[in-house]
Motif scaffolding. Structure first.
Motif, short mmCIF file in Angstrom:
data_model
loop_
_atom_site.label_atom_id
_atom_site.label_comp_id
_atom_site.label_asym_id
_atom_site.label_seq_id
_atom_site.Cartn_x
_atom_site.Cartn_y
_atom_site.Cartn_z
N ASP A 185 61.95 38.93 82.97
CA ASP A 185 61.09 40.05 83.34
C ASP A 185 60.19 40.44 82.18
O ASP A 185 60.57 40.36 81.01
N ALA A 186 59.00 40.92 82.52
CA ALA A 186 58.05 41.39 81.52
C ALA A 186 58.59 42.63 80.82
O ALA A 186 59.44 43.35 81.36
N PRO A 187 58.11 42.93 79.61
CA PRO A 187 58.61 44.10 78.89
C PRO A 187 58.52 45.40 79.66
O PRO A 187 59.43 46.24 79.57
N ALA A 188 57.47 45.59 80.45
CA ALA A 188 57.37 46.83 81.22
C ALA A 188 58.46 46.90 82.29
O ALA A 188 59.03 47.97 82.55
N THR A 189 58.78 45.76 82.90
CA THR A 189 59.81 45.73 83.93
C THR A 189 61.18 46.02 83.34
O THR A 189 62.01 46.70 83.95
N ARG A 190 61.44 45.50 82.15
CA ARG A 190 62.76 45.68 81.54
C ARG A 190 62.80 46.84 80.55
O ARG A 190 63.78 47.01 79.81
N PHE A 191 61.78 47.69 80.55
CA PHE A 191 61.73 48.83 79.64
C PHE A 191 62.96 49.72 79.80
O PHE A 191 63.55 50.19 78.82
N ASP A 192 63.36 49.96 81.04
CA ASP A 192 64.46 50.89 81.29
C ASP A 192 65.84 50.32 80.99
O ASP A 192 66.84 51.04 81.08
N VAL A 193 65.92 49.03 80.64
CA VAL A 193 67.22 48.46 80.25
C VAL A 193 67.19 47.92 78.82
O VAL A 193 68.22 47.90 78.14
N ASP A 194 66.02 47.49 78.33
CA ASP A 194 65.94 46.89 77.01
C ASP A 194 65.31 47.80 75.97
O ASP A 194 65.24 47.42 74.78
N VAL A 195 64.83 48.96 76.36
CA VAL A 195 64.18 49.87 75.41
C VAL A 195 64.77 51.27 75.50
O VAL A 195 65.46 51.74 74.61
N ALA A 196 64.48 51.94 76.60
CA ALA A 196 64.78 53.37 76.71
C ALA A 196 66.25 53.74 76.52
O ALA A 196 66.54 54.76 75.89
N PRO A 197 67.22 52.98 77.06
CA PRO A 197 68.60 53.45 76.97
C PRO A 197 69.31 53.16 75.65
O PRO A 197 70.44 53.62 75.47
N LEU A 198 68.69 52.42 74.74
CA LEU A 198 69.42 51.97 73.55
C LEU A 198 69.55 53.11 72.55
O LEU A 198 68.55 53.58 71.99
N ALA A 199 70.77 53.54 72.31
CA ALA A 199 71.03 54.71 71.48
C ALA A 199 70.54 54.49 70.05
O ALA A 199 70.85 53.48 69.42
N GLY A 200 69.77 55.43 69.55
CA GLY A 200 69.31 55.40 68.18
C GLY A 200 67.93 54.80 67.98
O GLY A 200 67.33 54.97 66.91
N VAL A 201 67.39 54.10 68.97
CA VAL A 201 66.08 53.46 68.80
C VAL A 201 64.99 54.53 68.73
O VAL A 201 64.89 55.40 69.60
N ARG A 202 64.16 54.44 67.69
CA ARG A 202 63.06 55.39 67.51
C ARG A 202 61.71 54.70 67.42
O ARG A 202 60.68 55.31 67.63
N ASP A 203 61.72 53.40 67.06
CA ASP A 203 60.49 52.63 66.91
C ASP A 203 60.58 51.34 67.71
O ASP A 203 61.66 50.75 67.81
#
Length: 418
Positions: free
Chosen positions: A267-285
């Motif tokens: 999946d494209a980054p926008a499609t997987r944003f809610d599993v590979d970006v937003a939920p990861l604890a501590g990510v700021r950048d």
């Protein structure tokens, strides 16, 4: 602490883990935790390792034990794992799970069992993830761990990270999760099936950088088992400068920005944003490095620029700082034909000129990696040999180009209480 090859756990930590287990025990499809707030400076969960997932065949895994090596990017007093059947086409049953310290090959030291909702096994419906209960063991940044999964029922298609650049071992029939030796693990893979992440119970929030994109993030061209991908190089820089910031890898080989491609690039980054970006604890950048596969598939400069801006807007709207990268040159797969080169040059010009207004910073990967004598190709010493993927030296150069001073860093000072 760990003495004589075994984990040793303070009693107070065990009590804390039991309390946490009562509040975060996971089931099928449980939502993953949101990033810690800047004001929460006490102990908390941070994402310590991550593997983006896509659909792959599950052949030969049923009734056997997987042993995978992961290298956590955070230190702390406990851990929990994220398991995925997100892309599975049928039910998946995990019979048992252990974690130990990695030794030579498939060998491990003192494998400890993990529970899921208080049970040693878990059934996972298609499209779901689960989070294990916390295990109160010490975790050291950069010290590899083994994760062993006994898979009893496996669908035809599973969720996996197919290009790990790291050896995974597969046993013969049976549950080998608690066996420290390597003798029963006679088959090797180059993937991380089912395992999508590891969280660490850190003494305070560390802050995290997530690098997302295609095979240049995934690390194709780096040394197998060498941990010298682009995100690894950035992590090494942060360690050398005594930064506690973690670096997570959300690359998928053959990934595109503008189009989902489940059988090939995921999946494209926008499609997987809610599993590979937003939920990861501590990510700021978030660093986005992508686009070469879109150009090879015929994407135009304007639509690629629009996609980059849209991703940056989405990330910043959620409170993340986003860094865009220019697209490096390539002589592979038609990427050096005149129309593709012209499109890449236009995209890179826009990123350099306007990217600082769309995002929080720009990393000029093209300028770093291009041959000064022929900017349509990689520098010879930075070319892994295929004209597309950087060598370990190229990945180090790319990591050196990241403006560390512009990253958010940890939300709490090292001297903060807790």
């Amino acid at each position: 602490m760990r003495r004589d090859g075994r984990w040793h756990i303070p009693a107070a930590l065990a009590v804390l883990a039991l309390l946490l287990a009562g509040s975060v025990a996971a089931g099928c499809g449980r939502a993953l935790p949101a990033p810690a707030g800047a004001a929460e400076c006490g102990p908390g969960w941070v994402a310590g390792w991550h593997a983006a997932q896509q659909a792959v065949p599950g052949d030969q895994l049923a009734g056997r034990t997987l042993r995978m090596v992961v290298r956590p990017q955070a230190s702390g007093d406990g851990l929990r794992l994220r398991l995925s059947n997100r892309h599975g086409d049928g039910p998946l049953h995990v019979g048992s799970v252990t974690v130990g310290r990695a030794e030579t090959g498939a060998a491990t030291t003192d494998p400890r069992p993990l529970l899921i909702g208080g049970r040693p096994d878990v059934g996972m419906d298609p499209g779901t993830d689960v989070l294990t209960d916390p295990l109160p063991v010490p975790v050291e940044r950069g010290v590899p761990l083994t994760v062993s999964l006994y898979l009893t029922d496996v669908p035809a298609t599973i969720s996996s990270h197919p290009v790990a650049m790291r050896t995974t071992w597969l046993s013969g029939p049976g549950d080998r999760t608690t066996e420290p030796g390597a003798d029963d693990f006679g088959t090797t893979l180059q993937s991380w099936p089912v395992l999508s992440g590891l969280d660490v119970l850190a003494p305070r929030p560390t802050g995290g950088v997530l690098v997302i994109g295609d095979s240049l993030v995934d690390g194709v061209g780096s040394t197998p088992n060498g941990d010298d991908r682009f995100p690894d190089g950035l992590a090494a820089r942060l360690v050398a400068e005594q930064e506690t910031t973690t670096v997570l890898n959300a690359g998928l080989s053959r990934n595109r920005l503008l189009q989902d491609d489940p059988p090939a690039g995921g999946d494209a980054p926008a499609t997987r944003f809610d599993v590979d970006v937003a939920p990861l604890a501590g990510v700021r950048d978030v660093i986005l490095l992508i686009g070469t596969n879109d150009l090879a598939a015929g994407a135009g400069a304007d639509e690629l620029v629009t996609g980059l801006r849209a991703f940056a807007d989405r990330g910043r709207a959620t409170g993340l700082r986003v860094f865009l990268t220019t697209i490096p040159p390539s002589t592979s797969g038609g990427r050096d034909v005149e129309a593709v080169v012209a499109a890449r040059d236009r995209v890179n010009e826009r990123i350099r000129a306007d990217g600082p207004g769309w995002a929080d910073g720009v990393i000029d990967a093209a300028a770093v990696l291009a041959d000064p004598g022929d900017p349509t190709r990689l520098r010879p010493e930075y070319d892994s040999g295929d004209g597309l993927h950087p060598s370990p030296a190229g990945y180090r150069a790319l990591a050196d180009a990241v403006p560390i001073s512009a990253l958010s860093g940890a939300p709490c000072l090292a001297s903060a209480s807790g």
